[in-house]
Design a protein around this motif. Sequence first.
Motif, PDB file in Angstrom:
ATOM      1  N   ASP A   1       0.830  -1.206   0.000  1.00 53.49           N
ATOM      2  CA  ASP A   1       0.000   0.000   0.000  1.00 53.49           C
ATOM      3  C   ASP A   1       0.867   1.260   0.000  1.00 53.49           C
ATOM      4  OD1 ASP A   1      -2.341  -1.465  -0.037  1.00 53.49           O
ATOM      5  OD2 ASP A   1      -2.630  -1.397   2.148  1.00 53.49           O
TER       6      ASP A   1
ATOM      7  N   LYS B   1       2.222   1.822  -3.402  1.00 50.61           N
ATOM      8  CA  LYS B   1       1.178   2.347  -4.282  1.00 50.61           C
ATOM      9  C   LYS B   1       0.988   3.844  -4.071  1.00 50.61           C
ATOM     10  CE  LYS B   1      -3.708   1.772  -5.500  1.00 50.61           C
ATOM     11  NZ  LYS B   1      -4.963   1.042  -5.196  1.00 50.61           N
ATOM     12  N   GLN B   2       1.049   4.281  -2.818  1.00 54.21           N
ATOM     13  CA  GLN B   2       0.886   5.700  -2.513  1.00 54.21           C
ATOM     14  C   GLN B   2       2.036   6.521  -3.101  1.00 54.21           C
ATOM     15  OE1 GLN B   2       0.560   5.972   1.736  1.00 54.21           O
ATOM     16  NE2 GLN B   2      -1.510   5.100   1.814  1.00 54.21           N
TER      17      GLN B   2
ATOM     18  N   THR C   1       4.025   5.684  -5.714  1.00 57.17           N
ATOM     19  CA  THR C   1       4.230   5.549  -7.167  1.00 57.17           C
ATOM     20  C   THR C   1       2.943   5.556  -7.985  1.00 57.17           C
ATOM     21  OG1 THR C   1       4.162   3.124  -7.102  1.00 57.17           O
ATOM     22  CG2 THR C   1       6.298   4.182  -6.733  1.00 57.17           C
TER      23      THR C   1
ATOM     24  N   LEU D   1       1.322   2.879  -8.443  1.00 55.30           N
ATOM     25  CA  LEU D   1       1.308   1.555  -9.075  1.00 55.30           C
ATOM     26  C   LEU D   1       1.011   0.479  -8.031  1.00 55.30           C
ATOM     27  CD1 LEU D   1       4.509   1.970 -11.285  1.00 55.30           C
ATOM     28  CD2 LEU D   1       2.133   2.086 -12.053  1.00 55.30           C
ATOM     29  N   ASP D   2       0.045  -0.362  -8.330  1.00 52.61           N
ATOM     30  CA  ASP D   2      -0.344  -1.452  -7.424  1.00 52.61           C
ATOM     31  C   ASP D   2       0.138  -2.770  -8.028  1.00 52.61           C
ATOM     32  OD1 ASP D   2      -1.455  -3.262  -5.718  1.00 52.61           O
ATOM     33  OD2 ASP D   2      -3.515  -2.507  -5.857  1.00 52.61           O
TER      34      ASP D   2
ATOM     35  N   ASP E   1       0.169  -3.204 -13.629  1.00 50.90           N
ATOM     36  CA  ASP E   1       1.128  -2.469 -12.801  1.00 50.90           C
ATOM     37  C   ASP E   1       2.307  -3.356 -12.396  1.00 50.90           C
ATOM     38  OD1 ASP E   1      -0.480  -0.302 -13.059  1.00 50.90           O
ATOM     39  OD2 ASP E   1      -1.161  -0.244 -10.970  1.00 50.90           O
TER      40      ASP E   1
END
Length: 333
Positions: free
Chosen positions: A301, A304-305, A307, A309-310, A316
């Motif tokens: 998580d 993801k914050q 970049t 990207l998940d 991703d």
Amino acid sequence: MDINLLKQQVENIIGAPLPLKTHSSAVQVTRSEVSQLTDREVQLIELLLTAANEGAKPLVPSKREDELRSIELGEWIQERVERKELGCPVPDRMAVKPLLKVPMLPFLLSGEKSSGLVIQFSKLNKLLRSYFGGDIVLLPLKENWLILVSEDLLEDLREESKEGMSAEREMLGELCQGLYELITNEWVGGGFYLAVGDLVTSDELIVGSVVSLSETLLLGRMFYVTEHIHLPWELQLERLIYSIPESQRSQFIEENGIHLSVLKDEETRTTLETFFQLDCNMSETAKRLYVHRNTLIYRMDKFKQETGLDVRTFQDAVLVKLGLLLYKVTKRT
């Protein structure tokens, strides 16, 4: 003893006349003539002089002769590689050519330069013959060792791997692992790297095989610094990334918003690499990293914050995987 006969034997090995004056009891060579000789020719002349001085002893012991013949072919291959002359057949004058029993499985062994270890031809050759259970062809190259193993010696292993390419590759991986452990145990503490290539079905393919194996070692050591065994079928994406010009790599990074600065964090990088290595399996990744699953979710998580990207989604994940590979290339260029 017939000195002229000994001289002829040496000339047959190197494929050229030696500038020597022979007499019934001595062999002579001038200082100016020595300066015109290659290192290999000087070695052979020294052996000839020793044989002449010792009288009834043979020119060279058989083991030493095997080594010289292997050195000769190794030098020829190295020269073809440097000149990028691929597809050249091994010359008939090479004494070791009859031992090239195709098809052969090629291995390339490389030692860590900083280790200072010196591997003896005779010792390594004996070790390899014992491991494979028969004669092999060992060729010293400039910085590496080329090992050619007749497919016949692998017959028992191949009989067990008739389930398809996947099973055969697994067999080759296990073969490399066993060979690596054997060599490492013999030369304790040695930093060795090993690669295996496709079957060589003709001596015309040997030079090209060396080039391919060298590239496999280069890519393996660049992208997976902690690994010592590198298999070409596991480096296909890495080979593609490496072939892309630097300008296009930078453009790809900018256009897709891959923030390589985030990958400088070792914990983030290790987490992502382990996640991809285990086929994006969250539970297995947490076990491998010895962290709670919730801790792993927190890291994903956070990434993801930072970049956008998940990596838990396919698209991703592909972009981040490419980003990891690009990071390793740009870090070394």
